[in-house]
Design a protein around this motif. Structure first.
Motif, short mmCIF file in Angstrom:
data_model
loop_
_atom_site.label_atom_id
_atom_site.label_comp_id
_atom_site.label_asym_id
_atom_site.label_seq_id
_atom_site.Cartn_x
_atom_site.Cartn_y
_atom_site.Cartn_z
N VAL A 60 0.89 -1.17 0.00
CA VAL A 60 0.00 0.00 0.00
C VAL A 60 0.92 1.22 0.00
CG1 VAL A 60 -1.85 -1.18 1.29
CG2 VAL A 60 -0.11 0.10 2.56
N TYR A 61 0.36 2.43 -0.18
CA TYR A 61 1.20 3.64 -0.09
C TYR A 61 1.61 3.88 1.36
CZ TYR A 61 0.81 5.35 -4.89
OH TYR A 61 0.94 5.50 -6.26
N HIS A 73 11.52 1.57 6.96
CA HIS A 73 11.79 1.02 5.63
C HIS A 73 13.23 1.29 5.22
CE1 HIS A 73 7.47 1.36 5.93
NE2 HIS A 73 7.30 0.65 4.84
N PRO A 112 0.67 -3.07 18.76
CA PRO A 112 -0.34 -2.15 19.27
C PRO A 112 -1.40 -1.79 18.23
CG PRO A 112 1.84 -1.45 19.93
CD PRO A 112 2.03 -2.58 18.97
O1 TXA Z 1 2.78 -2.83 3.98
C1 TXA Z 1 2.99 -2.18 4.99
O2 TXA Z 1 3.41 -2.68 6.05
C2 TXA Z 1 2.75 -0.65 4.91
C3 TXA Z 1 3.75 -0.08 3.93
C4 TXA Z 1 3.71 1.42 3.86
O3 TXA Z 1 5.04 -0.54 4.23
N1 TXA Z 1 2.85 -0.06 6.20
C5 TXA Z 1 1.90 -0.24 7.17
O4 TXA Z 1 2.16 0.47 8.31
O5 TXA Z 1 0.92 -0.93 7.02
P1 TXA Z 1 1.08 0.66 9.48
O6 TXA Z 1 1.71 1.63 10.42
O7 TXA Z 1 -0.23 1.04 8.91
O8 TXA Z 1 1.02 -0.74 10.19
C6 TXA Z 1 2.14 -1.19 10.92
C7 TXA Z 1 1.74 -2.29 11.85
C8 TXA Z 1 0.86 -1.78 12.97
O9 TXA Z 1 -0.13 -2.75 13.26
C9 TXA Z 1 1.86 -1.62 14.13
O10 TXA Z 1 1.26 -1.72 15.39
C10 TXA Z 1 2.83 -2.77 13.85
O11 TXA Z 1 2.93 -2.82 12.44
N2 TXA Z 1 4.14 -2.52 14.45
C11 TXA Z 1 5.02 -1.52 14.16
N3 TXA Z 1 6.10 -1.59 14.97
C12 TXA Z 1 5.92 -2.66 15.78
C13 TXA Z 1 6.69 -3.26 16.82
N4 TXA Z 1 7.84 -2.76 17.20
N5 TXA Z 1 6.18 -4.36 17.42
C14 TXA Z 1 5.00 -4.88 17.04
N6 TXA Z 1 4.22 -4.36 16.06
C15 TXA Z 1 4.68 -3.26 15.44
#
Ligand code: TXA
Ligand code: MG
Length: 336
Positions: A50-51, A81, A239
């Motif tokens: 996704v974007y 990233h 989270p």
């Molecule tokens: O495909 C994707 O992953 C996209 C593209 C842009 O790379 N990004 C994405 O990011 O979907 P977001 O922020 O919408 O989802 C990230 C997920 C969230 O559920 C967040 O809680 C989890 O990853 N996450 C991030 N850091 C974490 C960590 N340290 N431990 C556990 N979960 C984590």
């Protein structure tokens, strides 16, 4: 209305959305987008899933702009990233053995690994966690942007929190024009659902979020990989997973036993099978495969919102392969 500024493919939109305060630059140039990032702006960019909405992972002020622009809860961490595998060591204290195997097999691609965080990475990026989620996208425009930036980018999906993720730059624009520094324009995201997230900090890898890299594929590499145990009221391991997600304004209903209780011009239907004979919908999409269903889902949700559809029927698919991710997102959208 568009007025040309720096170069052929770059323009400023003249009319920012209501309540917006910044000019959003639209560009097809990764170098122009990288210049904004280096100035501390936040920029949306295409990836194969996704974007994303990116900021320099080491710039606290820029990270805070993402939370504000997306109206994102402060306890939801970002994925960092990278352009190249060697940049992972800027973010993670160590690469655990399971992570090393997954990275070797699936990077670049739609997989995110959670690792122990380096102290240099601001806690704002990880929402206070001492772990960090890392992903190396495969999309050429994402790679070009990351290389031009020269730093890893923290990037959640480029949508207002709770809305379906954006799979086109036009959806990013609809949600975030006037709230972000720029949009690196590209085509539609080929996968259409967010990356698979696997926690590699423990002895056994845990699948935190299903995605295009399936649990079956992960198990081929590390057979002990398990889905995360979701306990009610426990502190969420990921989270983000406790929030309502991916939802259109319309009510989303999963078709049970092939029954459609009501239909008509204010309803929508999406699935891999034709809807039952005698039903009709304001919008309907019949996909050739679960992969196409995944590719179309968020765009269909957004189209339904634009058409004032009040109920969207989603046909269930087998929860295997991409079907697991698809059913996860449909369930979340339907508030189950
Ligand atoms: O495909 C994707 O992953 C996209 C593209 C842009 O790379 N990004 C994405 O990011 O979907 P977001 O922020 O919408 O989802 C990230 C997920 C969230 O559920 C967040 O809680 C989890 O990853 N996450 C991030 N850091 C974490 C960590 N340290 N431990 C556990 N979960 C984590
Ligand atoms: Mg998101």
């Amino acid at each position: 209305m568009v007025s040309r500024v720096a170069g052929r493919s770059t323009s400023y939109e003249a009319e920012p959305a209501e309540g917006a305060s910044v000019k959003t630059l639209l560009t097809q140039s990764p170098r122009v987008a990288a210049r904004l990032i280096r100035r501390g702006e936040i920029v949306a960019f295409p990836t194969e899933t996704v974007y994303g909405l990116g900021a320099d992972v080491f710039n606290e002020r820029a990270l805070k702009k993402i939370f504000a622009a997306k109206k994102r809860p402060a306890d939801n961490p970002f994925i960092a990233h990278v352009a190249e595998k060697n940049e992972i060591s800027l973010l993670a204290k160590s690469i655990t053995p399971a992570a090393a195997l997954f990275i070797r097999r699936f990077f670049p691609g739609p997989l995110t690994v959670v690792l122990p965080k380096k102290p240099e990475v601001p806690l704002t990026a990880t929402a206070g966690l001492h772990t960090i989620a890392v992903r190396m996208p495969r999309h050429p425009a994402a790679r070009a942007l990351l290389r031009a930036c020269g730093v890893p980018l923290a990037a959640p999906s480029a949508n207002i929190s709770g809305r379906p993720s954006s799979t086109t730059w036009q959806s990013v624009y609809a949600d975030l024009n006037g709230r972000i520094g720029g949009i690196l324009k590209g085509g539609r995201s080929p996968v259409g659902l967010e990356s698979t997230v696997v926690d590699c900090t423990g002895r056994v890898p845990r699948l935190l979020r299903a995605g295009a890299i399936s649990l079956e594929q992960l198990r081929k590499i590390v057979p002990s990989t398990r889905p995360a145990v979701v306990r009610k009221n426990a502190v969420a391991r990921s989270p983000g997973m406790k929030y309502r997600h991916y939802s259109p304004r319309a009510r989303v209903l999963i078709v049970a036993g092939g029954r459609i209780p009501h239909y008509g011009s204010t309803t929508g239907y999406i699935g891999t099978r034709r809807p039952p004979a005698g039903t009709d919908f304001g919008l309907a999409k019949v996909c050739r495969s679960p992969a196409e269903y995944a590719h179309e889902l968020y765009a269909f949700f957004r189209k339904c919102d634009e058409a004032n559809i009040d109920t969207v029927y989603c046909q269930p698919v087998k929860p295997a392969g991409i079907g697991r991710a698809l059913m996860d997102r449909i369930r979340r959208a339907s508030h189950l």
